[in-house]
Design a protein around this motif. Structure first.
Motif, PDB file in Angstrom:
ATOM      1  N   ALA A  15      -7.748  -2.144 -10.214  1.00 54.52           N
ATOM      2  CA  ALA A  15      -9.112  -2.338  -9.719  1.00 54.52           C
ATOM      3  C   ALA A  15      -9.810  -1.001  -9.510  1.00 54.52           C
ATOM      4  N   GLU A  16      -9.035   0.048  -9.217  1.00 50.01           N
ATOM      5  CA  GLU A  16      -9.597   1.385  -9.001  1.00 50.01           C
ATOM      6  C   GLU A  16      -9.617   2.200 -10.288  1.00 50.01           C
ATOM      7  N   ASN A  17      -9.268   1.571 -11.417  1.00 49.15           N
ATOM      8  CA  ASN A  17      -9.294   2.211 -12.735  1.00 49.15           C
ATOM      9  C   ASN A  17      -8.292   3.348 -12.876  1.00 49.15           C
ATOM     10  N   LEU A  18      -7.233   3.340 -12.072  1.00 50.89           N
ATOM     11  CA  LEU A  18      -6.194   4.343 -12.221  1.00 50.89           C
ATOM     12  C   LEU A  18      -5.185   3.927 -13.294  1.00 50.89           C
ATOM     13  N   VAL A  19      -4.985   2.635 -13.453  1.00 52.24           N
ATOM     14  CA  VAL A  19      -4.133   2.110 -14.522  1.00 52.24           C
ATOM     15  C   VAL A  19      -4.871   0.975 -15.205  1.00 52.24           C
ATOM     16  N   MET A  20      -4.380   0.585 -16.386  1.00 55.26           N
ATOM     17  CA  MET A  20      -5.025  -0.474 -17.141  1.00 55.26           C
ATOM     18  C   MET A  20      -3.958  -1.391 -17.724  1.00 55.26           C
ATOM     19  N   ARG A  21      -4.084  -2.684 -17.462  1.00 55.00           N
ATOM     20  CA  ARG A  21      -3.156  -3.655 -18.025  1.00 55.00           C
ATOM     21  C   ARG A  21      -3.595  -4.050 -19.428  1.00 55.00           C
ATOM     22  N   LYS A  52      13.083  -0.459  -4.396  1.00 56.06           N
ATOM     23  CA  LYS A  52      13.840  -1.410  -3.573  1.00 56.06           C
ATOM     24  C   LYS A  52      12.922  -2.390  -2.845  1.00 56.06           C
ATOM     25  N   VAL A  53      11.964  -2.937  -3.576  1.00 58.35           N
ATOM     26  CA  VAL A  53      11.049  -3.931  -3.022  1.00 58.35           C
ATOM     27  C   VAL A  53      10.947  -5.083  -4.013  1.00 58.35           C
ATOM     28  N   SER A  54      10.216  -6.119  -3.633  1.00 62.95           N
ATOM     29  CA  SER A  54      10.069  -7.274  -4.521  1.00 62.95           C
ATOM     30  C   SER A  54       9.084  -6.973  -5.652  1.00 62.95           C
ATOM     31  N   GLN A  55       9.225  -7.728  -6.726  1.00 65.21           N
ATOM     32  CA  GLN A  55       8.303  -7.576  -7.853  1.00 65.21           C
ATOM     33  C   GLN A  55       6.879  -7.934  -7.435  1.00 65.21           C
ATOM     34  N   GLY A  56       6.745  -8.914  -6.531  1.00 63.55           N
ATOM     35  CA  GLY A  56       5.418  -9.293  -6.048  1.00 63.55           C
ATOM     36  C   GLY A  56       4.733  -8.165  -5.310  1.00 63.55           C
ATOM     37  N   THR A  57       5.503  -7.382  -4.553  1.00 64.43           N
ATOM     38  CA  THR A  57       4.933  -6.234  -3.840  1.00 64.43           C
ATOM     39  C   THR A  57       4.417  -5.201  -4.828  1.00 64.43           C
ATOM     40  N   VAL A  58       5.201  -4.947  -5.864  1.00 61.82           N
ATOM     41  CA  VAL A  58       4.784  -3.993  -6.898  1.00 61.82           C
ATOM     42  C   VAL A  58       3.537  -4.505  -7.609  1.00 61.82           C
ATOM     43  N   ARG A  59       3.516  -5.807  -7.919  1.00 60.96           N
ATOM     44  CA  ARG A  59       2.368  -6.376  -8.626  1.00 60.96           C
ATOM     45  C   ARG A  59       1.084  -6.204  -7.819  1.00 60.96           C
ATOM     46  N   LYS A  60       1.176  -6.420  -6.518  1.00 57.35           N
ATOM     47  CA  LYS A  60      -0.004  -6.279  -5.677  1.00 57.35           C
ATOM     48  C   LYS A  60      -0.480  -4.827  -5.636  1.00 57.35           C
ATOM     49  N   GLU A  84      -4.252  -3.303  -7.230  1.00 57.17           N
ATOM     50  CA  GLU A  84      -5.236  -2.414  -6.602  1.00 57.17           C
ATOM     51  C   GLU A  84      -5.473  -1.172  -7.449  1.00 57.17           C
ATOM     52  N   LEU A  85      -4.415  -0.627  -8.034  1.00 61.88           N
ATOM     53  CA  LEU A  85      -4.577   0.549  -8.887  1.00 61.88           C
ATOM     54  C   LEU A  85      -5.424   0.222 -10.114  1.00 61.88           C
ATOM     55  N   GLN A  88       0.827  -1.205   0.000  1.00 59.54           N
ATOM     56  CA  GLN A  88       0.000   0.000   0.000  1.00 59.54           C
ATOM     57  C   GLN A  88       0.863   1.258   0.000  1.00 59.54           C
ATOM     58  N   GLN A  89       2.028   1.175   0.628  1.00 57.41           N
ATOM     59  CA  GLN A  89       2.947   2.310   0.586  1.00 57.41           C
ATOM     60  C   GLN A  89       3.495   2.499  -0.826  1.00 57.41           C
ATOM     61  N   ILE A  90       3.784   1.393  -1.498  1.00 62.70           N
ATOM     62  CA  ILE A  90       4.242   1.475  -2.884  1.00 62.70           C
ATOM     63  C   ILE A  90       3.115   1.992  -3.778  1.00 62.70           C
TER      64      ILE A  90
END
Length: 297
Positions: free
Chosen positions: A115-121, A100-108, A112-113, A68-70
């Motif tokens: 799901a909130e429609n701020l970004v789109m994959r 400086k965090v794991s890729q899994g942390t960034v993915r999570k 959320e972003l 959530q901080q990321i």
């Protein structure tokens, strides 16, 4: 049923949002620091030097999960305009290295972003900043759809566009001071030539300085696309209240219906980054051929 006022001002409902940080200011981790706050700078030209360990070490008992901080740092970059609407953001690997965090942390965080429609994959292409110019985004805030046929965007006829002082109820809902300058817009929207929606909108005059009736008329896309492109304001979410009313004389004339015809009355406050309210919209919907559709999850 209540009577729908011609100026749509009878259905004010309190809603407010916290003022967002100024774009470009240093991003701060969501968790409060136990002593001295740790500042994380997320800019276009530099990467963060604060490590995940520092973020965790500085957390107070109100500590939020690292992802959530990321997420907050990525959102700060979106807000500051580091990545513009429609642009590709760095990959998960690049962001993991940056923060400086794991890729899994960034993915999570990106999950959320999205799901909130701020970004789109986009499969095989990467993750992009969402934009109101995307076809699917046109109907995110327009919930009135035809009973038959394919949903499509209505045509607008602008009745009035002017700069006025914010009435007390409008100022309260938009987190403004009573008397602050706002842009007032009144329009009728048509589906297949049939008048279906009467809307009144209030926009902060400081943000939308220069918005004119001529510009609204000549712009052919969705209004939120204009706000995003020319005024740097993207609608992130909205709070809406709906009730049933009867058409008064003004609404009946604009919608070409009988006095007392049942209508849906909506009042919506739309927010941009930082939960800052940037639009108040009051509308009357004719539902003889349309219905209000919402998806709950």
């Amino acid at each position: 049923m209540n009577s729908a006022s011609s100026n749509l001002t009878n259905n004010a409902t309190a809603a407010s949002g916290a003022v967002s940080p100024t774009a470009g200011t240093p991003a701060t981790p969501v968790a409060a620091a136990a002593s001295t706050p740790v500042t994380v700078v997320a800019s276009t030209n530099t990467t963060t030097t604060t490590t995940a360990a520092m973020l965790v070490a500085s957390a107070s008992p109100t500590f939020s999960p690292l992802y959530q901080q990321i997420k907050a740092l990525i959102t700060q970059s979106l807000q500051s305009g580091e990545w513009k609407p429609g642009e590709l953001i760095p990959s998960e690997v690049e962001l993991a290295g940056r923060f400086k965090v794991s890729q899994g942390t960034v993915r999570k965080a990106i999950d959320e972003l999205a799901a909130e429609n701020l970004v789109m994959r986009r499969q095989g292409k990467g993750t992009f900043v969402s934009t109101h110019h995307e076809a699917r985004a046109h109907f995110r805030f327009l919930r009135l759809v035809p009973d038959e046929g394919v949903p499509h965007y209505p045509e607008s006829k602008f009745i009035e566009v002017k700069r006025v002082r914010a009435p007390a109820d409008v100022a309260r809902l938009m987190d403004l001071k009573s008397g602050d300058a706002v842009i007032f817009i009144k329009r009728v929207q048509y589906f297949d030539g049939v008048p279906t929606i009467v809307e009144e909108l209030w926009l902060p005059g400081l943000i939308f300085k220069g918005l004119t009736a001529e510009r609204l008329v000549e712009y052919k896309g969705p209004m939120y696309g204009l706000f995003e492109t020319e005024f740097g304001t993207r609608m992130i979410r909205a709070s809406e209240q709906i009730r049933a009313v009867c058409a008064d004389a003004g609404a009946a004339q604009l919608l070409n219906i009988d006095l007392g015809t049942p209508l849906l009355s909506s009042e919506r406050v739309s927010f941009t980054y930082g939960d800052k309210p940037v639009e108040l919209r009051r509308g009357l919907y004719l539902t003889s051929r349309h219905h209000y559709q919402n998806e709950l999850s």
